[in-house]
Design a protein around this motif. Structure first.
Motif, PDB file in Angstrom:
ATOM      1  N   GLY A  30       0.815  -1.210   0.000  1.00 18.96           N
ATOM      2  CA  GLY A  30       0.000   0.000   0.000  1.00 18.96           C
ATOM      3  C   GLY A  30       0.849   1.259   0.000  1.00 18.96           C
ATOM      4  N   SER A  31       2.046   1.164   0.591  1.00 20.41           N
ATOM      5  CA  SER A  31       2.934   2.332   0.640  1.00 20.41           C
ATOM      6  C   SER A  31       3.517   2.680  -0.716  1.00 20.41           C
ATOM      7  CB  SER A  31       4.069   2.101   1.646  1.00 20.41           C
ATOM      8  OG  SER A  31       5.019   1.165   1.147  1.00 20.41           O
ATOM      9  N   PHE A  32       3.335   1.801  -1.737  1.00 16.70           N
ATOM     10  CA  PHE A  32       3.790   2.163  -3.082  1.00 16.70           C
ATOM     11  C   PHE A  32       3.154   3.481  -3.528  1.00 16.70           C
ATOM     12  CE2 PHE A  32       4.428  -2.585  -4.410  1.00 16.70           C
ATOM     13  CZ  PHE A  32       5.553  -2.648  -3.598  1.00 16.70           C
ATOM     14  N   THR A  33       1.894   3.672  -3.157  1.00 21.78           N
ATOM     15  CA  THR A  33       1.221   4.929  -3.501  1.00 21.78           C
ATOM     16  C   THR A  33       1.884   6.101  -2.797  1.00 21.78           C
ATOM     17  OG1 THR A  33      -0.865   3.758  -3.816  1.00 21.78           O
ATOM     18  CG2 THR A  33      -0.989   6.127  -3.498  1.00 21.78           C
ATOM     19  N   SER A  34       2.222   5.922  -1.518  1.00 22.68           N
ATOM     20  CA  SER A  34       2.906   6.978  -0.775  1.00 22.68           C
ATOM     21  C   SER A  34       4.281   7.252  -1.357  1.00 22.68           C
ATOM     22  CB  SER A  34       3.021   6.587   0.705  1.00 22.68           C
ATOM     23  OG  SER A  34       1.750   6.398   1.281  1.00 22.68           O
ATOM     24  N   MET A  35       4.978   6.193  -1.777  1.00 20.86           N
ATOM     25  CA  MET A  35       6.265   6.385  -2.452  1.00 20.86           C
ATOM     26  C   MET A  35       6.073   7.169  -3.742  1.00 20.86           C
ATOM     27  SD  MET A  35       8.007   2.619  -2.026  1.00 20.86           S
ATOM     28  CE  MET A  35       9.484   3.091  -2.952  1.00 20.86           C
ATOM     29  N   GLY A  36       4.985   6.856  -4.467  1.00 24.67           N
ATOM     30  CA  GLY A  36       4.701   7.571  -5.708  1.00 24.67           C
ATOM     31  C   GLY A  36       4.527   9.055  -5.479  1.00 24.67           C
ATOM     32  N   ILE A  37       3.879   9.407  -4.372  1.00 25.52           N
ATOM     33  CA  ILE A  37       3.718  10.824  -4.038  1.00 25.52           C
ATOM     34  C   ILE A  37       5.081  11.479  -3.847  1.00 25.52           C
ATOM     35  CG2 ILE A  37       2.884  12.401  -2.249  1.00 25.52           C
ATOM     36  CD1 ILE A  37       0.487  10.538  -1.890  1.00 25.52           C
ATOM     37  N   GLY A  38       5.968  10.790  -3.119  1.00 23.77           N
ATOM     38  CA  GLY A  38       7.312  11.332  -2.918  1.00 23.77           C
ATOM     39  C   GLY A  38       8.105  11.405  -4.209  1.00 23.77           C
ATOM     40  N   ILE A  39       8.006  10.360  -5.045  1.00 20.25           N
ATOM     41  CA  ILE A  39       8.714  10.365  -6.333  1.00 20.25           C
ATOM     42  C   ILE A  39       8.208  11.500  -7.212  1.00 20.25           C
ATOM     43  CG2 ILE A  39       9.057   9.062  -8.468  1.00 20.25           C
ATOM     44  CD1 ILE A  39       8.997   6.516  -6.733  1.00 20.25           C
ATOM     45  N   GLY A  40       6.885  11.719  -7.194  1.00 20.27           N
ATOM     46  CA  GLY A  40       6.341  12.855  -7.934  1.00 20.27           C
ATOM     47  C   GLY A  40       6.905  14.171  -7.452  1.00 20.27           C
ATOM     48  N   GLY A  41       7.058  14.277  -6.129  1.00 11.81           N
ATOM     49  CA  GLY A  41       7.678  15.485  -5.579  1.00 11.81           C
ATOM     50  C   GLY A  41       9.120  15.647  -6.003  1.00 11.81           C
ATOM     51  N   ILE A  42       9.840  14.516  -6.077  1.00  9.68           N
ATOM     52  CA  ILE A  42      11.239  14.570  -6.531  1.00  9.68           C
ATOM     53  C   ILE A  42      11.307  15.028  -7.979  1.00  9.68           C
ATOM     54  CG2 ILE A  42      13.261  13.153  -7.068  1.00  9.68           C
ATOM     55  CD1 ILE A  42      12.508  11.421  -4.643  1.00  9.68           C
ATOM     56  N   PHE A  43      10.470  14.442  -8.829  1.00  5.99           N
ATOM     57  CA  PHE A  43      10.420  14.872 -10.231  1.00  5.99           C
ATOM     58  C   PHE A  43      10.152  16.376 -10.315  1.00  5.99           C
ATOM     59  CE2 PHE A  43       8.894  10.545 -12.140  1.00  5.99           C
ATOM     60  CZ  PHE A  43      10.159  10.036 -11.929  1.00  5.99           C
ATOM     61  N   ALA A  44       9.128  16.812  -9.583  1.00  4.53           N
ATOM     62  CA  ALA A  44       8.710  18.213  -9.672  1.00  4.53           C
ATOM     63  C   ALA A  44       9.808  19.152  -9.192  1.00  4.53           C
ATOM     64  CB  ALA A  44       7.432  18.424  -8.859  1.00  4.53           C
ATOM     65  N   SER A  45      10.384  18.863  -8.020  1.00  9.67           N
ATOM     66  CA  SER A  45      11.428  19.727  -7.475  1.00  9.67           C
ATOM     67  C   SER A  45      12.672  19.726  -8.361  1.00  9.67           C
ATOM     68  CB  SER A  45      11.795  19.269  -6.054  1.00  9.67           C
ATOM     69  OG  SER A  45      10.688  19.340  -5.203  1.00  9.67           O
TER      70      SER A  45
END
Length: 447
Positions: free
Chosen positions: A157-172
């Motif tokens: 289930g934390s894959f989704t939470s990781m995705g949120i962080g990865i999206g933040g990394i991409f964006a930043s």
């Protein structure tokens, strides 16, 4: 009870599941976060040029928050069809909507050339983005949970939470690279590049989701209402309320972290490139810590990890601003890393904690509606409220710390009041609610 799961969903590999629930969410969250970054750094000048910087930032965050208030609608509609026709089809739709709107934001004329219509179109596209985001999180979280092998629902289930962080990394990263390449001048043209790139990344997400293992059939039962959300409200009202309050507190702190912290660093003297480095540090720490604490919730229980994480985050809020206020790059990076670690303590277990409160036939509707109502209230007001508190207190961040700590205290209390489900199997979770639906008292109520 030891879980055994022999459904086709359980045969999916961790990598395939991560591609759908993690990478897909990363790309959607990238689209969402770059708007927040732009709202903090450039939108006040581009779309609200007649206002001073702090007030313009407040209005830009208000436009950012507008997208949150259609998230419940997206959650309800996408949740309904996700329960009826399957998770995967709905997840493809949400990804397409988010990617197209992101590309169009990058094409928008500014206030200088279009006047009042420029911010109006910006808000309109934000509303469509909000609708898509409303249907995304619940479906992606459930794809991971329902695909997980025994004893791994918190981790998967934390894959989704990781995705949120990865999206933040991409964006930043993209904003930081763009800012550096443009010598810090994002306002003239460079701000558009991350939005155009977000539109192109849509193709990557579509490939991941369309190539995934097909959905398992939706759950069917004679007791199932034609509107799964009505079942959730009627037979699980306590869980709906508690999940909504947890989402309120959790998303409040998440968006203070992803948007307000960035704006605050910019306002106290850090350049946009340095501020984006801080945001990147925060996101990296979340990606590393979320699966760790998701796994811990599999071993020690969802509630224990959530309560500990919420209390630690509440305390951490009072240390964060003094550390950043020292205006040392190294100390500030450490402060952002610490906050990212503490955010991961709740961000990792929360998909499993909320998803396991509902049986399969109403799960997408229940988790999406409750989460998105809380997200609309919490996330939609978080950055504006924090900025408003900063204005009211003559830029003293103590009020913001208290605001964030109160949100985390709410998460801790409501997590304690929810059922502990970490060591139950999904069949047991479903059977407990289905048996109540089939009871004579409920059957009489239906009649």
């Amino acid at each position: 009870m030891l879980e055994t799961n022999t459904t086709p969903a359980a045969s999916r590999s961790a990598f395939k599941t991560f591609c759908v629930s993690g990478i897909g969410t990363a790309l959607e969250f990238y689209d969402f976060v770059i708007y927040g970054i732009a709202a903090a750094l450039v939108f006040p000048q581009l779309f609200f040029p007649d206002l001073d910087q702090l007030t313009g930032t407040l209005i830009a965050f208000g436009a950012f928050g507008a997208g949150f208030f259609v998230r419940p609608l997206g959650g309800v509609i996408c949740g309904h069809f996700g329960d009826k026709i399957g998770r995967q089809k709905v997840l493809v739709l949400t990804l397409v909507l988010m990617g197209l709107c992101t590309f169009l934001i990058g094409c928008l004329p500014t206030h200088a050339s279009l006047g009042i219509w420029a911010p109006a179109l910006l808000v309109l596209l934000r509303l469509v983005q909000g609708f898509a985001a409303g249907g995304e999180w619940g479906g992606a979280a459930l794809f991971g949970i329902e695909s997980a092998p025994a004893g791994r629902r918190g981790l998967w289930g934390s894959f989704t939470s990781m995705g949120i962080g990865i999206g933040g990394i991409f964006a930043s990263s993209i904003f930081a690279i763009t800012s550096a390449a443009a010598d810090g001048d994002l306002v003239s043209f460079a701000w558009r590049i991350p939005f155009w790139l977000g539109g192109l990344l849509l193709l990557v997400g579509l490939y991941a989701r369309l190539r995934s293992t097909p959905d398992t059939p939706p759950a069917h039962s004679e007791a199932t209402h034609s509107m799964p959300l009505l079942d959730a409200l009627r037979f699980n009202p306590r869980s709906m309320m508690l999940c909504t309050l947890i989402a309120f507190g959790y998303v409040t702190i998440a968006y203070i972290g992803s948007t307000f912290f960035l704006s605050y660093a910019n306002q106290i003297g850090y350049g946009s490139t340095q501020a984006l480095m801080f945001d990147l540090t925060l996101s990296i720490t979340i990606v590393l810590s979320a699966p760790l604490f998701g796994h811990c919730s599999d071993r020690f229980g969802r509630r224990r990890v959530m309560i500990l994480g919420a209390l630690c985050m509440a305390i951490g809020m009072f240390f964060f601003f003094p550390l950043v206020g020292m205006k040392s790059l190294v100390v500030s990076l450490g402060a952002y890393a610490l906050i990212g670690l503490l955010m991961g303590m709740t961000q990792g277990p929360i998909p499993a904690l909320l998803g396991e409160q509902f049986p399969r036939h109403m799960r997408y509707s229940g988790i999406s509606a409750s989460y998105q109502v809380g997200a609309a209230i919490g996330g939609g007001t978080a950055s504006s409220a924090a900025t408003g508190l900063l204005i009211l207190t003559d830029q003293n961040p103590l009020g913001v710390s208290a605001y964030g700590a109160a949100a985390m205290a709410l998460v801790a209390i409501c997590s304690y009041l929810l059922k502990e489900t970490a060591h139950k199997n999904m069949a047991e979770i479903d059977r407990g609610v289905h048996s109540s639906l089939a009871s004579p008292r409920v059957a009489e109520a239906r009649a």
